[in-house]
Design an enzyme around this catalytic site. Structure first.
Site, PDB file in Angstrom:
ATOM      1  N   GLU A 198       0.829  -1.221   0.000  1.00 23.05           N
ATOM      2  CA  GLU A 198       0.000   0.000   0.000  1.00 23.05           C
ATOM      3  C   GLU A 198       0.859   1.265   0.000  1.00 23.05           C
ATOM      4  OE1 GLU A 198      -2.990  -0.407   3.093  1.00 23.05           O
ATOM      5  OE2 GLU A 198      -4.226  -1.616   1.769  1.00 23.05           O
ATOM      6  N   GLU A 385      -5.558  -8.468  -1.192  1.00 21.98           N
ATOM      7  CA  GLU A 385      -6.233  -8.300   0.103  1.00 21.98           C
ATOM      8  C   GLU A 385      -7.681  -7.979  -0.195  1.00 21.98           C
ATOM      9  OE1 GLU A 385      -4.747  -5.563   3.064  1.00 21.98           O
ATOM     10  OE2 GLU A 385      -2.672  -6.042   2.574  1.00 21.98           O
TER      11      GLU A 385
END
Ligand code: BG6
Length: 487
Positions: A198, A385
């Site tokens: 991220e 995810e």
């Protein structure tokens, strides 16, 4: 179902949220070791001693250590990541459960400070290398492909104290040393690598009201990580041409709240700042045209060298991977109906429902994101995810009924299927927290994502016993039928 025959089905965890064993076998500390638990209402806090020796605590988001201060663990605080779910000592049992579910891929991260405890040693910590080698061998034995995040929010704490949070160019060489070590040591065992988890969080969670200095730091931090990432891609390919290198983006689909052209434009700019900026640099190998506008808006002047520009061009990603949990509505109109807790997740979208933690539930947004991103880069995609953080109840007989989790994943897999049908080259789905773990945002255990329950609680108690939830048996059917059996 449209999924390819060799589609990877699996789940994901991260070292600091699962391993525990924070001070075992020579591991150095990371920021999560000085971060307390929190909740949706109360932020997690970092603990430190100031220059005069006073014990201090401060919210962990966008925290900068004051001059002369040192991070410190306090005896009267609870640090949930210290033990986490003790994956470090349970990995064989856990991998056996993953195999039972039919996993073909397992995403996990390496803790940098297990390999280089302070980040600056000349030689790596052999115990750390041995540990990860055993984990990868165990996965191989069970026919599960590892997908490895090189950095999942856990820079060695000693580096953070010395150089700040990626605000020093020396990080690039230190990261290079670390990646060379792991690429060499785990050559042949690992083929799928993600450089920074991220990476876009630094900028997409920075509110527009932040100061110019905060923006300057965020863009500079990102630039050093982009160069480090591009270098890792190049070195990864040199060391093993079979390596597949991926970026990892926090994928949020943004919608304009109204058809007001100003909202449409604002939404486009939100995509650029939050999502495309990081994807474009890593997948296209250069800064996009709109970068200048983003920097100018906050008087940002970056340290970028000619060599950096060359390195970015040489380190383009083989695949685009992302997390996907929610969508956000954005508007230029005054609107106080914001959602989220200690972090803001935009204004309420009247067409959606929200989780107990204020996350918008929106499988259509996943299809939208997949199609948008694939059309932009045309490289393989992975959803690495996706999941529902929810309260689970253990019944008296030990069973755990979690139909809400099954509904969530079923809807998202259906959305992926439509995107694949529409031409998207999606190659993997690794659900988040397939084994319950410590929440990154709130530090809670009770925010559970897993198909496997772990007996560990927010007050630090628990036996670490693992139990199969109802969703375990459901996901097993999904994996074994290549996504065809979703009932
Ligand atoms: C992603 C992170 O942001 O979301 C994970 O990569 C994190 O580390 C996950 O755990 C879910 O967020 P949270 O706050 O519910 O743990």
């Amino acid at each position: 179902m449209a999924f390819k025959k060799n589609f990877f089905w699996g789940g994901a965890i991260a070292a600091n949220q699962a391993e525990g064993a924070w001070n075992v076998d020579g591991r150095g500390m990371a920021k999560t070791d000085v971060t307390t638990g929190g909740s949706v209402k109360a932020p997690r806090m970092v603990t430190y001693v100031d220059k005069d020796g006073n014990k201090c605590k401060a919210p962990s988001h966008h925290f900068t250590l004051p001059d002369g201060a040192h991070y410190q663990v306090f005896e009267d605080e609870l640090y949930p990541n210290h033990d986490a779910i003790d994956f470090y000592h349970h990995y064989k049992e856990d991998i056996a459960l993953l195999k039972e579910m039919g996993f073909t891929m397992f995403r996990l991260s390496i803790s940098w400070s297990r390999i280089y405890p302070t980040g600056e040693e000349d030689k790596p910590n052999q115990a750390g290398i041995d540990y990860y080698r055993s984990v990868f061998e165990e996965l191989k034995k069970n026919g599960i492909e590892p997908l490895v995040s090189i950095w999942h929010f856990d820079t060695p704490l000693a580096l953070e104290e010395k150089y700040g949070d990626w605000l020093d160019r020396r990080y690039i060489d230190l990261y290079e040393k670390y990646v060379r070590t792991i690429f060499t040591e785990f050559k042949g065992l690992v083929h799928y690598w993600l450089t920074f988890n991220e990476i876009n969080n630094t900028i997409n969670f920075l509110p527009d009201t932040a100061s110019d200095e905060d923006f300057q730091n965020a863009y500079q931090h990102l630039h050093y990580q982009f160069v480090a990432s591009a270098r890792a891609v190049r070195i990864g390919h040199e060391i093993d041409p079979e390596n597949m290198m991926g970026c990892m983006i926090c994928g949020i689909t943004y919608y304009p709240l109204t058809p007001d052209p100003k909202d449409i434009l604002h939404c486009q700019h939100t995509w650029e700042k939050g999502i495309f900026y990081s994807g474009d640099v890593q997948c296209l190998g250069k800064y996009p045209t709109y970068a200048k506008r983003l920097w100018d808006e906050h008087n940002v002047k970056l340290d970028i060298t000619e060599q950096d520009i060359e390195e970015l061009a040489q380190g383009k990603m083989d695949m685009y991977t992302f997390s996907y949990y929610m969508t956000q509505a954005v508007t230029t109109h005054k609107n106080d109906d914001v959602v989220g807790g200690n972090m803001s997740f935009g204004v309420r979208n009247p067409y959606l429902t929200y989780s107990d933690w204020g996350w918008a539930l929106d499988p259509d947004g996943l299809q939208y994101y997949l199609e948008m991103i694939y059309n932009r880069y045309e490289i393989p995609l992975m959803v690495v995810e996706n999941g529902l953080g929810a309260f689970d109840t253990v019944e008296e007989d030990g069973s755990i009924h979690d139909p809400y989790r099954v509904d969530y994943h079923r809807a998202h897999i259906k959305a992926m299927d439509v995107a694949v049908e529409n031409g998207v080259d999606l190659i993997a789905y690794t659900t988040w927290g397939c084994i319950d773990l410590v929440s990154a945002g709130t530090g809670e255990m009770r925010k559970r994502y897993g198909f496997i329950y772990v007996d560990k609680h927010d007050d630090g108690t628990g036996t670490f016993e693992r139990k199969r939830k109802d969703s375990f048996y459901w996901y097993k059917k999904v994996c074994e039928s290549n996504g065809a059996d979703l009932d």
